[in-house]
Design a protein around this motif. Structure first.
Motif, PDB file in Angstrom:
ATOM      1  N   THR A   1      47.567  44.477  33.871  1.00  0.00           N
ATOM      2  CA  THR A   1      48.168  44.062  35.149  1.00  0.00           C
ATOM      3  C   THR A   1      48.565  42.775  35.027  1.00  0.00           C
ATOM      4  O   THR A   1      49.575  42.400  35.811  1.00  0.00           O
ATOM      5  CB  THR A   1      46.883  44.216  36.177  1.00  0.00           C
TER       6      THR A   1
ATOM      7  N   GLY B   1      43.839  49.092  31.859  1.00  0.00           N
ATOM      8  CA  GLY B   1      44.855  48.659  33.121  1.00  0.00           C
ATOM      9  C   GLY B   1      44.554  47.252  33.721  1.00  0.00           C
ATOM     10  O   GLY B   1      45.636  46.998  34.204  1.00  0.00           O
TER      11      GLY B   1
ATOM     12  N   CYS C   1      50.228  50.587  33.543  1.00  0.00           N
ATOM     13  CA  CYS C   1      49.395  50.373  34.609  1.00  0.00           C
ATOM     14  C   CYS C   1      49.179  51.591  35.122  1.00  0.00           C
ATOM     15  O   CYS C   1      48.257  52.115  35.634  1.00  0.00           O
ATOM     16  CB  CYS C   1      49.489  49.152  35.597  1.00  0.00           C
ATOM     17  N   TRP C   2      50.523  52.376  35.552  1.00  0.00           N
ATOM     18  CA  TRP C   2      50.648  53.555  35.979  1.00  0.00           C
ATOM     19  C   TRP C   2      49.954  54.774  35.185  1.00  0.00           C
ATOM     20  O   TRP C   2      49.512  55.501  35.567  1.00  0.00           O
ATOM     21  CB  TRP C   2      51.648  53.875  36.465  1.00  0.00           C
TER      22      TRP C   2
ATOM     23  N   VAL D   1      52.320  42.391  35.280  1.00  0.00           N
ATOM     24  CA  VAL D   1      53.277  42.896  36.510  1.00  0.00           C
ATOM     25  C   VAL D   1      53.456  41.597  37.309  1.00  0.00           C
ATOM     26  O   VAL D   1      52.686  40.849  37.379  1.00  0.00           O
ATOM     27  CB  VAL D   1      52.126  43.835  37.140  1.00  0.00           C
TER      28      VAL D   1
ATOM     29  N   GLN E   1      45.161  44.985  42.812  1.00  0.00           N
ATOM     30  CA  GLN E   1      45.494  45.882  41.496  1.00  0.00           C
ATOM     31  C   GLN E   1      44.286  45.389  40.650  1.00  0.00           C
ATOM     32  O   GLN E   1      43.552  46.308  39.847  1.00  0.00           O
ATOM     33  CB  GLN E   1      46.932  45.696  40.853  1.00  0.00           C
TER      34      GLN E   1
ATOM     35  N   THR F   1      50.558  50.279  42.007  1.00  0.00           N
ATOM     36  CA  THR F   1      51.515  50.876  40.947  1.00  0.00           C
ATOM     37  C   THR F   1      52.662  51.624  41.607  1.00  0.00           C
ATOM     38  O   THR F   1      53.547  51.712  40.692  1.00  0.00           O
ATOM     39  CB  THR F   1      50.521  51.839  39.794  1.00  0.00           C
TER      40      THR F   1
ATOM     41  N   TYR G   1      46.026  54.520  35.315  1.00  0.00           N
ATOM     42  CA  TYR G   1      45.621  55.015  36.507  1.00  0.00           C
ATOM     43  C   TYR G   1      45.654  56.619  36.494  1.00  0.00           C
ATOM     44  O   TYR G   1      44.666  57.380  37.022  1.00  0.00           O
ATOM     45  CB  TYR G   1      46.409  54.336  37.658  1.00  0.00           C
TER      46      TYR G   1
ATOM     47  N   CYS H   1      54.391  47.821  34.417  1.00  0.00           N
ATOM     48  CA  CYS H   1      54.537  48.865  35.489  1.00  0.00           C
ATOM     49  C   CYS H   1      54.212  50.062  34.836  1.00  0.00           C
ATOM     50  O   CYS H   1      53.359  51.040  35.519  1.00  0.00           O
ATOM     51  CB  CYS H   1      55.720  49.018  36.216  1.00  0.00           C
TER      52      CYS H   1
ATOM     53  N   PRO I   1      44.935  49.952  42.273  1.00  0.00           N
ATOM     54  CA  PRO I   1      46.177  50.586  41.327  1.00  0.00           C
ATOM     55  C   PRO I   1      46.798  51.973  41.985  1.00  0.00           C
ATOM     56  O   PRO I   1      48.012  52.135  41.842  1.00  0.00           O
ATOM     57  CB  PRO I   1      45.710  50.810  40.048  1.00  0.00           C
TER      58      PRO I   1
END
Length: 606
Positions: free
Chosen positions: A522, A518, A327-328, A525, A400, A448, A331, A324, A444
């Motif tokens: 994922t 990213g 990925c954030w 996730v 995502q 996210t 982004y 998490c 995302p």
């Protein structure tokens, strides 16, 4: 720990279980009502305000430069070397505050509850926004930019608190079948916030047009009116926050927090009635007695930080949190790098006036605001609502994956063909740029935000969400400073001036690589589609349950206090299952042919 007979304990435990089970069933299966809509609107208005306050500075920064530092702004415009550092701090100050708000509010809301903190973040936003609009030089010491950055940091602290609180409160009030849509709808309000920021700037510029339409060069004219425009644009951002504070303060505690953390059946029932109606939780009269709990001051406690560390040191849980966060991070590096610098890119491709002698200050600022509105309408708003439409149909991870993959390709295309598009096909560039914004949000940008609000147990949910969001803001700060430095210093022309076109081309290529990273992250996730928050929490705790199966318990470690039955009393008692956070009775032994038990609430067990 109270010693009582099973005959006395069982009815009380049954009563609590009946109430709490009914509350969770009611919430998980609740229908869409006006109260549901109200919850989304109350949370969504906060995100509307967040986006307005964070992204209006993209337009206002240039007006601040004209009003207070025209000799730095000078003929090079918003990307001059002299102005780049100051502009970066203006844009990044709120993001830095957001980082601290996300981590602080996320942690505290897991300790004291969501209700106690909801509304406090809007107070910080109102104070920061109001004082930002009155930022000025001190006689000796702090400059206008210094005071502006300070108060925008306060604003950002409140914005940061809104992320974990709004996401988790919406999640914990939602039914399983529409939870993704509700959380996504809250995030989608950011699109309207950005659009409103552009519209407000356009309106204010039109009001002040007679005073701005004659200034051609940054070093000409009186900038008093330019100064007034940006102050109005910033200050108006506090209006929706002021209108929402009351409604957040009076919201009851979420049903999940009341059931899983405080074990308060009355509050849990109140929350279920709030979302599903007065008849939502009906319990037989003889079972409404809530079981007597261990007094708070006598109950052995473990710090939230210690419990959090114990939980996330398990590989599976740690991987989910890392997924998490990363990925954030990737982004936000791209989103904020572009979102706070739209005007720089639009100027470079010739969509704006681009320092033509026939362009006045009014023309330049008007074109910047119009360009921001066009990009938001073409890309961001449709992307947000496509996610709302499909997130509970396709799932979070497919959306995502798609968003990261599409933007990897789009940014690679923009970087590879930047000069042909810039010189001969500005319309095609704008289309691809808006398409990238669409797949930010239909990807995302929303997922996210959604997944961390679902994938973790109630007692750690806002902390984990705050950490994931704060990881994104680290990327945003890096990108905000890096963008201006690359554009103004990475490449120089023969005359020593910045080659902004090559700098922007390099940035687009970097963003393509970040989107690919990213995409890879994922994989870590979890998919949360169709699972209740209780199922997701149990899945995360399977390892702990497996460790307890078939083990002879001679001691129970509860937090930092130890309950031990010495001798043969507890020996040989096998645990086939262990429920964390719920009231259970352990029948430890028989005394005079009658079993006796201990009423225990487990917060952690080793």
């Amino acid at each position: 720990l109270a010693i009582m007979s099973p005959q006395a304990t069982a009815p009380r435990l049954q009563a609590a279980e009946v109430i709490e089970t009914k509350v969770l069933e009611t919430t998980n299966n609740s229908k869409f009502t006006l109260k549901t809509l109200r919850t989304v609107i109350i949370a969504g208005v906060g995100f509307f305000t967040d986006a307005y306050d964070l992204f209006v500075i993209n337009i206002c920064a240039n007006m601040i430069g004209l009003a207070w530092y025209p000799w730095k702004y000078a003929s090079q415009g918003p990307t001059s070397t002299g102005w780049a550092d100051a502009s970066s701090w203006i844009k990044a100050s709120a993001i830095i505050g957001t980082f601290f708000g996300q981590t602080s509010f996320g942690y505290i809301a897991d300790v004291v509850g969501r209700k106690r903190m909801y509304g406090v973040e809007l107070g910080f936003m109102c104070i920061g926004t109001f004082l930002s609009a009155f930022a000025a030089d001190t006689k000796h010491g702090i400059t206008t930019i210094g005071t502006l950055c300070m108060w925008r940091g306060v604003l950002g602290f409140g914005v940061g608190g809104d992320y974990p609180l709004s996401a988790v409160i919406t999640s914990e009030y939602s039914s399983t079948s529409r939870r993704g849509r509700m959380i996504s709808a809250v995030k989608a309000m950011q699109g309207f916030g950005e659009l409103t920021a552009a519209i407000v700037c356009l309106v204010m510029i039109e009001i002040y047009k007679p005073f701005l339409d004659y200034i051609v060069k940054p070093t000409d004219g009186d900038y008093t009116y330019v100064d007034q425009v940006w102050r109005w644009c910033l200050g108006l951002g506090m209006v929706p926050a002021v209108c929402t504070i009351y409604f957040r303060v009076v919201m009851p505690e979420t049903p999940r927090f009341s059931v899983h953390v405080t074990h308060d059946a009355d509050l849990a029932a109140d929350a279920a009635r709030y979302i599903a109606g007065e008849e939502a939780v009906v319990v037989p009269e003889e079972q409404v007695i809530v079981p007597a709990a261990v007094p708070r001051d006598e109950e052995p406690q473990v710090s939230h930080f210690t419990a959090f560390c114990r939980y996330f040191r398990r590989p599976r849980n740690c991987v989910r949190l890392i997924g998490c966060c990363t990925c954030w991070f990737f982004y936000d590096m791209c989103q904020y790098g572009l979102g706070l610098n739209d005007s720089v890119i639009l100027t470079n491709i010739g969509f704006l006036c681009n320092s033509k002698t026939t362009c006045t200050i009014y023309d330049t600022i008007h074109a910047q605001a119009a360009g921001k509105a066009i990009i938001t309408l073409m890309g961001k708003i449709p992307g947000y609502w496509l996610t709302v439409l499909f997130v509970d149909v396709w799932g979070r991870k497919p959306i995502q994956f798609m968003g990261f993959a599409m933007n990897t390709a789009i940014f690679a295309c923009l970087a590879a063909f930047y000069f042909p598009l810039k010189d001969k096909a500005v319309g095609a560039f704008m289309f691809l740029y808006a398409l990238a914004q669409l797949f930010f949000q239909f990807g995302p940008g929303v997922t996210t935000f959604v997944i961390p609000g679902e994938a973790f147990p109630t007692r750690f949910r806002t902390t984990a969400h705050g950490l994931a969001a704060a990881s994104g803001k680290i990327g945003a700060v890096i990108s905000t400073f890096g963008f201006d430095q690359i554009v103004t210093k990475a490449y120089l022309k023969a005359d020593g001036t910045p080659d902004k076109s090559r700098g922007i081309q390099l940035i687009l290529a970097i963003f393509s690589g970040l989107m690919f990273l990213g995409f890879l992250c994922t994989i870590m996730v979890p998919e949360t589609l169709g699972k209740s928050l209780e199922e997701l929490g149990e899945e995360n705790e399977e390892e702990q349950g497996e460790e307890a199966q078939g083990v002879k318990m001679s001691s129970l470690n509860k937090g930092n206090g130890v309950f031990e039955e010495q001798g043969d009393v507890a020996l040989g008692g096998k645990m086939s299952s262990l429920s964390k956070g719920t009231d259970v009775v352990l029948v430890l032994a028989k005394e005079n042919d009658e079993p006796f038990g201990k009423a225990v609430t487990f917060t952690s067990v080793s």
